[in-house]
Design an enzyme around this catalytic site. Structure first.
Site, PDB file in Angstrom:
ATOM      1  CE1 TYR A  20      34.713  16.816  21.809  1.00  0.00           C
ATOM      2  CE2 TYR A  20      32.937  18.009  21.189  1.00  0.00           C
ATOM      3  CZ  TYR A  20      34.279  18.120  21.230  1.00  0.00           C
ATOM      4  OH  TYR A  20      35.302  18.952  20.686  1.00  0.00           O
ATOM      5  NE  ARG A  46      40.096  26.720  34.991  1.00  0.00           N
ATOM      6  CZ  ARG A  46      40.546  25.761  33.988  1.00  0.00           C
ATOM      7  NH1 ARG A  46      40.216  26.237  33.018  1.00  0.00           N
ATOM      8  NH2 ARG A  46      41.127  24.500  34.201  1.00  0.00           N
ATOM      9  NE  ARG A 102      44.118  26.610  27.011  1.00  0.00           N
ATOM     10  CZ  ARG A 102      44.021  25.333  26.436  1.00  0.00           C
ATOM     11  NH1 ARG A 102      44.807  24.332  27.033  1.00  0.00           N
ATOM     12  NH2 ARG A 102      43.444  25.008  25.459  1.00  0.00           N
ATOM     13  NE  ARG A 146      37.152  27.337  23.175  1.00  0.00           N
ATOM     14  CZ  ARG A 146      37.765  26.083  22.851  1.00  0.00           C
ATOM     15  NH1 ARG A 146      38.823  26.156  22.528  1.00  0.00           N
ATOM     16  NH2 ARG A 146      37.041  24.971  22.805  1.00  0.00           N
ATOM     17  CG  ASP A 178      33.220  23.073  26.923  1.00  0.00           C
ATOM     18  OD1 ASP A 178      34.253  23.434  26.529  1.00  0.00           O
ATOM     19  OD2 ASP A 178      32.833  21.863  26.603  1.00  0.00           O
TER      20      ASP A 178
HETATM   21  O1  CP3 Z   1      35.715  32.489  25.138  1.00  0.00           O
HETATM   22  C1  CP3 Z   1      34.648  31.723  24.687  1.00  0.00           C
HETATM   23  O2  CP3 Z   1      34.375  31.360  23.572  1.00  0.00           O
HETATM   24  C2  CP3 Z   1      33.689  31.302  25.729  1.00  0.00           C
HETATM   25  C3  CP3 Z   1      33.888  29.959  26.162  1.00  0.00           C
HETATM   26  C4  CP3 Z   1      33.983  28.588  25.552  1.00  0.00           C
HETATM   27  C5  CP3 Z   1      34.827  27.524  25.984  1.00  0.00           C
HETATM   28  N1  CP3 Z   1      34.152  26.288  24.986  1.00  0.00           N
HETATM   29  C6  CP3 Z   1      35.543  27.593  27.070  1.00  0.00           C
HETATM   30  C7  CP3 Z   1      36.748  26.722  27.138  1.00  0.00           C
HETATM   31  C8  CP3 Z   1      33.107  28.248  24.540  1.00  0.00           C
HETATM   32  C9  CP3 Z   1      31.987  29.038  23.671  1.00  0.00           C
HETATM   33  C10 CP3 Z   1      33.378  26.723  24.268  1.00  0.00           C
HETATM   34  C11 CP3 Z   1      32.609  25.908  23.259  1.00  0.00           C
HETATM   35  C12 CP3 Z   1      33.222  24.717  23.024  1.00  0.00           C
HETATM   36  N2  CP3 Z   1      33.833  23.769  23.823  1.00  0.00           N
HETATM   37  C13 CP3 Z   1      33.199  24.059  21.794  1.00  0.00           C
HETATM   38  C14 CP3 Z   1      32.672  24.988  20.292  1.00  0.00           C
HETATM   39  C15 CP3 Z   1      33.678  26.047  20.069  1.00  0.00           C
HETATM   40  C16 CP3 Z   1      34.685  25.400  19.211  1.00  0.00           C
HETATM   41  O3  CP3 Z   1      35.812  25.541  19.643  1.00  0.00           O
HETATM   42  O4  CP3 Z   1      34.456  24.805  18.018  1.00  0.00           O
HETATM   43  C17 CP3 Z   1      34.008  22.758  21.597  1.00  0.00           C
HETATM   44  C18 CP3 Z   1      34.327  22.184  20.573  1.00  0.00           C
HETATM   45  C19 CP3 Z   1      33.938  22.741  23.079  1.00  0.00           C
HETATM   46  C20 CP3 Z   1      34.816  21.556  23.526  1.00  0.00           C
HETATM   47  C21 CP3 Z   1      36.245  21.685  24.235  1.00  0.00           C
HETATM   48  N3  CP3 Z   1      36.321  22.488  25.373  1.00  0.00           N
HETATM   49  C22 CP3 Z   1      37.474  21.652  23.499  1.00  0.00           C
HETATM   50  C23 CP3 Z   1      37.704  21.194  22.138  1.00  0.00           C
HETATM   51  C24 CP3 Z   1      38.294  22.338  24.553  1.00  0.00           C
HETATM   52  C25 CP3 Z   1      39.836  22.605  24.197  1.00  0.00           C
HETATM   53  C26 CP3 Z   1      40.734  21.610  24.894  1.00  0.00           C
HETATM   54  C27 CP3 Z   1      41.976  22.287  25.213  1.00  0.00           C
HETATM   55  O5  CP3 Z   1      42.507  22.320  26.333  1.00  0.00           O
HETATM   56  O6  CP3 Z   1      42.770  22.902  24.276  1.00  0.00           O
HETATM   57  C28 CP3 Z   1      37.623  22.526  25.486  1.00  0.00           C
HETATM   58  C29 CP3 Z   1      38.097  23.219  26.704  1.00  0.00           C
HETATM   59  C30 CP3 Z   1      37.738  24.950  27.057  1.00  0.00           C
HETATM   60  N4  CP3 Z   1      36.503  25.254  26.737  1.00  0.00           N
HETATM   61  C31 CP3 Z   1      38.605  25.724  27.379  1.00  0.00           C
HETATM   62  C32 CP3 Z   1      38.259  26.843  27.438  1.00  0.00           C
HETATM   63  C33 CP3 Z   1      38.632  28.199  27.677  1.00  0.00           C
HETATM   64  C34 CP3 Z   1      40.293  25.215  27.646  1.00  0.00           C
HETATM   65  C35 CP3 Z   1      40.265  24.671  28.907  1.00  0.00           C
HETATM   66  C36 CP3 Z   1      41.112  25.441  29.988  1.00  0.00           C
HETATM   67  O7  CP3 Z   1      41.483  26.655  30.114  1.00  0.00           O
HETATM   68  O8  CP3 Z   1      41.703  24.603  30.981  1.00  0.00           O
END
Ligand code: CP3
Length: 355
Positions: A157, A46, A37, A33, A82
């Site tokens: 999910y 974004r 954010r 990540r 994602d």
């Molecule tokens: O920088 C990176 O790591 C690359 C991008 C990345 C994202 N999601 C971007 C993202 C990666 C590798 C993921 C994988 C992902 N997505 C996982 C596996 C990693 C982990 O955390 O265990 C999982 C479980 C998800 C599902 C998911 N997507 C979640 C739990 C969330 C968070 C929700 C929140 O807003 O807190 C997301 C959204 C997400 N994926 C964001 C980002 C940058 C945030 C959304 C935003 O910025 O609006």
């Protein structure tokens, strides 16, 4: 910031070499990540675009993926996307709710729901080929890590309908409907594999399979009902580009202390470890054939500088027990992390490990 070592190509980078257990010029660092954010430039870019729209726009993917590389000097980029994206592209109705995570309009609750899941068409992944191609050109010697969600975590999910703590419905479905469960995970393994293969064919230098929630399973259930499908993801992605060695595979989940040897056996070169198990103990658990990635507690980055430094030093020291070490957090960067601290951690790890 210390200059990046002059490796000729991503295939010879410290990240790829550490993953293979070869000598490195210094321990490579990246953060799960890292794009997201914690960066003001990310929030600005974004603004006004939904997460899943951003993930399908090659211009935004490229820029967001590059932001942390420019700012922190990390040793790898991770493709901005994602884990639910292959499902979204296939036509499953999913939204990512800010601060919540992926939410599914029609959760998979029956055998018929499993059979009704749409299949992913490889032609629909052209935007990924475009974005990866641009990224590889921009990144030069810095490797790009491709990734996918593992079948179990994607199934949580789909079945729960959104994020969950206990994953009770998922586990109940796994035990009550073993055949439908196997079919569901097999279908998910095919789309995850296709997603990884597309990124590798377009030029990614390593991949990470995220099985974030596998740690809720017993070792027996994981071994019998999940591991074969994660192995199928790796097997199905092929060996990478012709004439090159196999692209290294990182395999990660949270709370997997009891599963670490199995996480390796599923077909990994690098086992990702969360903060719960010290890396020297993790090295003992996985055995000699694997490198390790991890495992600074992301919460430590919210503490004072002396604490951060002490914990970084500890992780670096304990990581020396592994065949190779890729420095990372034990899970993703928390949104309120000061980006300056991330840059500092990169510099400190490089300084502590420079040959
Ligand atoms: O920088 C990176 O790591 C690359 C991008 C990345 C994202 N999601 C971007 C993202 C990666 C590798 C993921 C994988 C992902 N997505 C996982 C596996 C990693 C982990 O955390 O265990 C999982 C479980 C998800 C599902 C998911 N997507 C979640 C739990 C969330 C968070 C929700 C929140 O807003 O807190 C997301 C959204 C997400 N994926 C964001 C980002 C940058 C945030 C959304 C935003 O910025 O609006």
């Amino acid at each position: 910031m210390s200059p990046a070592p002059a490796s000729a190509s991503p295939a010879e980078s410290d990240l790829v070499r550490a993953a293979r257990g070869l000598p490195v010029s210094r321990t490579p660092v990246w953060f799960m990540r890292q794009a997201g954010r914690s960066l003001p430039e990310y929030r600005e870019l974004r603004a006004g675009t939904k997460m899943l729209e951003a993930c399908q726009d090659p211009d935004l993917i490229t820029e967001i993926t590059l932001q942390p590389v420019r700012r922190h000097g990390v040793d790898a980029a991770i493709f901005f996307s994602d884990i639910v994206l292959p499902l979204v592209v296939a036509g499953v109705d999913i939204e990512i709710k800010p601060g919540v995570g992926p939410v599914i309009a029609n959760p998979v609750r029956s055998v018929a729901d499993v059979d009704a899941l749409p299949e992913l068409d490889p032609a629909a992944l052209d935007f990924i080929r475009t974005a990866v191609g641009r990224l590889v050109a921009e990144l030069g010697p810095t490797p790009l890590i491709g990734f996918a969600g593992a079948p179990f975590t994607l199934a949580t999910y789909l079945i729960e309908g959104g994020p969950s703590k206990e994953h009770a419905r998922t586990k109940a479905f796994m035990h009550a409907e073993p055949e439908a469960w196997a079919r569901l995970l097999e279908r998910l393994s095919i789309s995850s594999s296709m997603f990884l293969r597309t990124q590798v064919d377009a030029g990614a230098s390593a991949v990470q399979l995220f099985d974030s929630w596998a740690g809720v399973l017993s070792a027996v259930d994981y071994a019998e009902r999940v591991l074969p499908h994660s192995r199928a993801v790796f097997d199905g992605m092929g060996d990478g580009r012709a004439g090159e060695d196999r692209v290294p595979r990182i395999h990660f989940g949270v709370g997997t202390g009891e599963l670490l040897p199995l996480i390796g056996e599923a077909g990994a070169d690098v086992v990702g470890v969360d903060w719960r198990v010290p890396l020297d103990e993790a090295a003992r658990r996985v055995g000699p054939g694997y490198s390790l990635q991890g495992n600074l507690d992301p919460a430590v980055l919210l503490a004072d500088r002396a604490t951060v430094d002490r914990e970084v030093r500890r992780v670096v020291e304990q990581g020396r027990a592994a065949r190779g070490h890729v420095f990372n957090l034990g899970h993703g960067v928390l949104p309120d992390t000061d980006p300056g601290v991330l840059t500092h951690v990169v510099e400190l790890v490089h300084e502590l490990t420079a040959k």
